[in-house]
Design an enzyme around this catalytic site. Structure first.
Site, PDB file in Angstrom:
ATOM      1  CB  SER A   1      37.625 -53.591  -1.713  1.00 29.55           C
ATOM      2  OG  SER A   1      37.002 -54.751  -2.012  1.00 29.55           O
TER       3      SER A   1
ATOM      4  NE  ARG B   1      43.970 -53.025  -2.842  1.00 32.68           N
ATOM      5  CZ  ARG B   1      44.360 -52.885  -1.586  1.00 32.68           C
ATOM      6  NH1 ARG B   1      43.856 -53.930  -0.554  1.00 32.68           N
ATOM      7  NH2 ARG B   1      45.130 -51.912  -1.270  1.00 32.68           N
TER       8      ARG B   1
END
Length: 299
Positions: free
Chosen positions: A226, A76
């Protein structure tokens, strides 16, 4: 900041700046300490908000096992509070036996690893020897220390050389540590709890890979910065490297989207919109052009 606030901030900066002589003997310069304190006081009195640093999110890990090292990272990429990329690659190539995980600003980690990778390639061409981990660590820490943390690249360096498997932790300011396992990024605390509970000396490869997967997933599910998938890279002492892109995909949205029943009224079938007129015009190709030889006069 608005134009009025920007102008006011520049005025405060000019008022707070005082001429101070540079240190003649070298070393660090702290001449802006009092200036920065004065700017903060003036901004507080005038109720002007100073620009702040942008928070980044990542979970990267690395550990040593019996026959090599395992590196892991989530996928991400965030832009403030927005998710900019769901499947970015955070494990970067440095040398055939060295890879590096990057956390921080995506451009900084990408270009820093590219620059050091090119320097290591030139070094291998000059010495005709494989790259050692301490060499890559030294080049990275010297570059980051030169910029005093303004290059936002927190790195987990891993690989195998003639001295065996190694994991290095490199902070954006240039400080380093050689560790058996380490984590970095906003999800590092969640990942570290998994390592502290499950790591031990001389682990087998399958056990090490599963432990790294668990550590990355701990960051994915417990840290908002994340997310998405888990990438794994295995570097072995025998020289082999295995890159497992999207090794774990716990956030697949296709089954959820397929479960949604859309109304048939939203599906436009072919022919719903009538075609009133159509024209076809063929564009000339090279075969339609006549090539004529042109005679040039000698000058």
């Amino acid at each position: 900041l608005s134009p009025q606030q920007r102008h006011h901030l520049l005025t405060m900066t000019a008022a707070a700046t005082t001429a101070a002589p540079l240190p003649s003997g070298g070393g660090f310069s702290f001449e802006n300490v009092h200036r920065n304190a004065a700017i903060e006081q003036l901004a507080t009195k005038s109720k002007v908000s100073l620009p702040s640093t942008k928070k980044t999110g990542t979970t990267i890990t690395g550990m040593v096992f019996k026959d090599g090292v395992v590196l892991g990272a989530d996928t991400r990429a965030t832009n403030g509070t927005e998710i900019a990329e769901k499947n970015c690659e955070k494990i970067h190539y440095l040398a055939p036996n060295i890879y590096c995980c990057g956390a921080g600003t995506a451009a900084d980690t990408e270009k820093t690893t590219e620059l050091i990778s090119s320097k290591l390639e030139l070094l291998r061409m000059d010495t005709h020897k494989s790259t050692r981990l301490v060499t890559a660590c030294t080049l990275l820490k010297r570059m980051l220390f030169r910029y005093q943390g303004h290059v936002s690249a927190a790195l987990v360096l891993g690989g195998c050389d003639v001295k065996g498997p190694h994991i290095y932790q490199i902070y954006p300011h240039g400080s380093t540590a050689k560790l058996p396992f380490t984590t970095m990024g906003s999800g590092s605390l969640a990942a570290m709890s998994v390592f502290e509970q499950g790591w031990r000396d001389n682990m087998e490869e399958t056990e090490a890979v599963e432990l790294v997967k668990r550590s990355i997933l701990a960051g994915v599910f417990n840290d908002l910065g994340s997310g998405s998938n888990c990438d794994i890279t295995i570097i072995r002492t025998d020289g082999s490297v295995q890159v497992m892109r999207n090794c774990v995909t716990p956030n697949q949205v296709k089954p959820l989207r397929d479960a949604i029943q859309h109304s048939a009224l939203l599906t436009m079938k072919p022919g719903t919109t009538p075609i009133l007129d159509s024209q076809f015009q063929a564009f000339p190709t090279l075969a339609d052009v006549d090539v004529v030889d042109v005679e040039m006069d000698d000058v």
